[in-house]
Design a protein around this motif. Structure first.
Motif, PDB file in Angstrom:
ATOM      1  N   ILE A  27       0.790  -1.514  -0.730  1.00 20.06           N
ATOM      2  CA  ILE A  27       0.039   0.462   0.173  1.00 20.06           C
ATOM      3  C   ILE A  27       0.815   1.456   0.041  1.00 20.06           C
ATOM      4  O   ILE A  27       0.526   2.466  -0.995  1.00 20.06           O
ATOM      5  CB  ILE A  27      -1.270   0.033   0.993  1.00 20.06           C
ATOM      6  CG1 ILE A  27      -2.027  -1.324   1.029  1.00 20.06           C
ATOM      7  CG2 ILE A  27      -1.718   1.165   0.630  1.00 20.06           C
ATOM      8  CD1 ILE A  27      -3.062  -1.249   2.463  1.00 20.06           C
ATOM      9  N   GLU A  38       1.260   9.439  -4.425  1.00 20.95           N
ATOM     10  CA  GLU A  38       0.407   8.333  -3.757  1.00 20.95           C
ATOM     11  C   GLU A  38      -1.154   8.999  -3.532  1.00 20.95           C
ATOM     12  O   GLU A  38      -1.892   7.937  -3.545  1.00 20.95           O
ATOM     13  CB  GLU A  38       0.960   7.643  -2.305  1.00 20.95           C
ATOM     14  CG  GLU A  38       0.342   8.176  -0.977  1.00 20.95           C
ATOM     15  CD  GLU A  38       1.086   8.050   0.198  1.00 20.95           C
ATOM     16  OE1 GLU A  38       0.672   6.463   0.621  1.00 20.95           O
ATOM     17  OE2 GLU A  38       2.070   7.865   0.904  1.00 20.95           O
ATOM     18  N   ASP A  43      -8.963   5.557  -6.702  1.00 24.46           N
ATOM     19  CA  ASP A  43      -9.620   4.615  -5.754  1.00 24.46           C
ATOM     20  C   ASP A  43      -9.289   2.955  -5.726  1.00 24.46           C
ATOM     21  O   ASP A  43      -9.512   2.718  -5.305  1.00 24.46           O
ATOM     22  CB  ASP A  43     -10.965   5.152  -5.708  1.00 24.46           C
ATOM     23  CG  ASP A  43     -11.054   6.608  -4.870  1.00 24.46           C
ATOM     24  OD1 ASP A  43      -9.822   7.230  -3.793  1.00 24.46           O
ATOM     25  OD2 ASP A  43     -12.389   7.243  -4.850  1.00 24.46           O
ATOM     26  N   TRP A  46      -6.535   1.017  -4.370  1.00 23.05           N
ATOM     27  CA  TRP A  46      -6.226   1.015  -3.131  1.00 23.05           C
ATOM     28  C   TRP A  46      -7.081   0.111  -2.666  1.00 23.05           C
ATOM     29  O   TRP A  46      -7.136  -1.162  -1.888  1.00 23.05           O
ATOM     30  CB  TRP A  46      -7.096   2.252  -2.254  1.00 23.05           C
ATOM     31  CG  TRP A  46      -5.981   3.711  -2.447  1.00 23.05           C
ATOM     32  CD1 TRP A  46      -6.435   4.483  -3.014  1.00 23.05           C
ATOM     33  CD2 TRP A  46      -4.554   3.755  -2.234  1.00 23.05           C
ATOM     34  NE1 TRP A  46      -5.040   5.455  -3.457  1.00 23.05           N
ATOM     35  CE2 TRP A  46      -4.381   5.239  -2.401  1.00 23.05           C
ATOM     36  CE3 TRP A  46      -3.567   2.695  -1.530  1.00 23.05           C
ATOM     37  CZ2 TRP A  46      -2.712   5.394  -2.530  1.00 23.05           C
ATOM     38  CZ3 TRP A  46      -2.515   3.993  -1.275  1.00 23.05           C
ATOM     39  CH2 TRP A  46      -2.583   4.565  -1.725  1.00 23.05           C
TER      40      TRP A  46
END
Length: 360
Positions: A27, A38, A43, A46
């Protein structure tokens, strides 16, 4: 806190740290290695990373708790291999389906190549290879963990069984020593009743004190060396009552100055052997008994000439279990901490025993 609770807590912390490290890599570190920050990522990226981590966690613990104990450890190696391959296929197509569901390829293409048209169903091969490698690593680590845990459980069980076996064997050996000693001593007192009633009565009093030691101390795994030495001295005094003047005893028994501990009645069979075979009613004979303590080391020695036992005596019918049991007890109670040597000097017709025990 119980030991098993501490181990469970430690295991939980190790697992938690492992997954935290994986989250950091997938991540945080992966996006930082790109040319964009980042915070600019869509979205969908993620969502996919979280889905990937959760899927790897499910693969890891399913393998540990279900597939390895129920398939691999049952000897079904080929079935397990098929399950691993099937899991890899499921893992791969689940990621593809999830990516399509959140429109991951389109969003990532717009992010990295906003000026180029998006081509559906065109995948990034290095990304797929990395994801399959993560699956393989998860399977490998979980399999290694499960096998190590099984080995640890088997080792604990083996040690428990070995302790039970040793305790059972020691109990059996001590149960053999008690009657062996008792009948030998009663035979000595029986001999005295025909010679001197008063001495026989004194011998019975000594025997009662010795049997008290046998009943109470021999039930324990260890006793004070001082008590063991006192028991030996009582035994020798009892034996003196039946000796004739042609028997010479050379005694050097040192009183222990420290609170050393020893297995009870460990030295008695060597003394019994000396008095059983080293006494003659017709010839001059000599028995040497030495017991010394230097630091943490006990030195014990006996020497006696060898005379044949009368064929009609009860001692002649004994099978010598005392010495055999003592050797076995020494190997169980003092492994790598004792040295026992014994033999016969043919020139002097003399039998000798040297025993050294590290009491630390």
């Amino acid at each position: 806190m119980p030991p098993f609770s501490s181990k469970k807590n430690l295991s939980f912390i190790v697992h938690l740290l492992g997954w935290v490290m994986l989250c950091i890599v997938l991540i945080l570190l992966s996006p930082l290695s790109w040319r964009m920050g980042e915070n600019d990522l869509p979205d969908a990226f993620w969502y996919k990373q979280v889905f990937l981590i959760l899927f790897l966690i499910a693969v890891f613990y399913s393998n540990v708790s279900v597939f390895i104990p129920r398939v691999l450890l049952k000897g079904k190696n080929y079935q397990y291999l098929l399950l691993v391959i099937g899991g890899a296929i499921l893992f791969y197509f689940s990621i593809i389906y999830f990516e399509q569901f959140i429109k991951y390829p389109e969003k990532m293409h717009e992010f990295f190549n906003p000026n180029r048209p998006f081509v559906p169903n065109r995948r990034w091969l290095p990304g797929d290879v990395i994801q399959i490698m993560l699956y393989v690593v998860s399977i490998g680590l979980s399999t290694s963990l499960a096998l190590v845990q099984k080995w640890q459980r088997d080792e604990v069980n083996r040690q428990d069984l070995e302790k039970q076996r040793i305790n059972t064997e020691l109990s059996y050996l001590k149960a053999q020593i008690n009657p062996h000693f008792f009948f030998n001593t009663l035979n000595n007192i029986y001999s005295l009743t025909n010679l001197d009633i008063k001495k026989a009565q004194e011998a019975l009093l000594k025997l009662s004190r010795m049997m008290r030691y046998v009943l109470y101390e021999n039930q324990k795994d260890q006793t004070l060396l001082k008590k063991e030495v006192s028991f030996i001295q009582d035994y020798i005094e009892l034996m003196k009552m039946r000796l004739s003047s042609n028997v010479k005893l050379n005694l050097k028994i040192e009183e222990p100055k420290e609170d050393h501990i020893i297995a009870p009645m460990l030295l008695l069979p060597f003394l019994e052997n000396s008095f059983k075979h080293g006494i003659s009613s017709q010839k001059e004979c000599e028995i040497t008994i030495r017991l010394e303590v230097m630091g943490e080391t006990l030195f014990f020695e006996t020497k006696n000439q060898i005379f044949p036992v009368h064929a009609d005596s009860p001692e002649a019918k004994e099978n010598g279990i005392g010495l055999v049991n003592t050797q076995r007890r020494l190997s169980l109670l003092y492994p790598e901490k004792h040295r026992l040597k014994f033999g016969k000097n043919e020139a002097n017709n003399e039998y000798w025993v040297n025993l050294t025990i590290n009491l630390a």
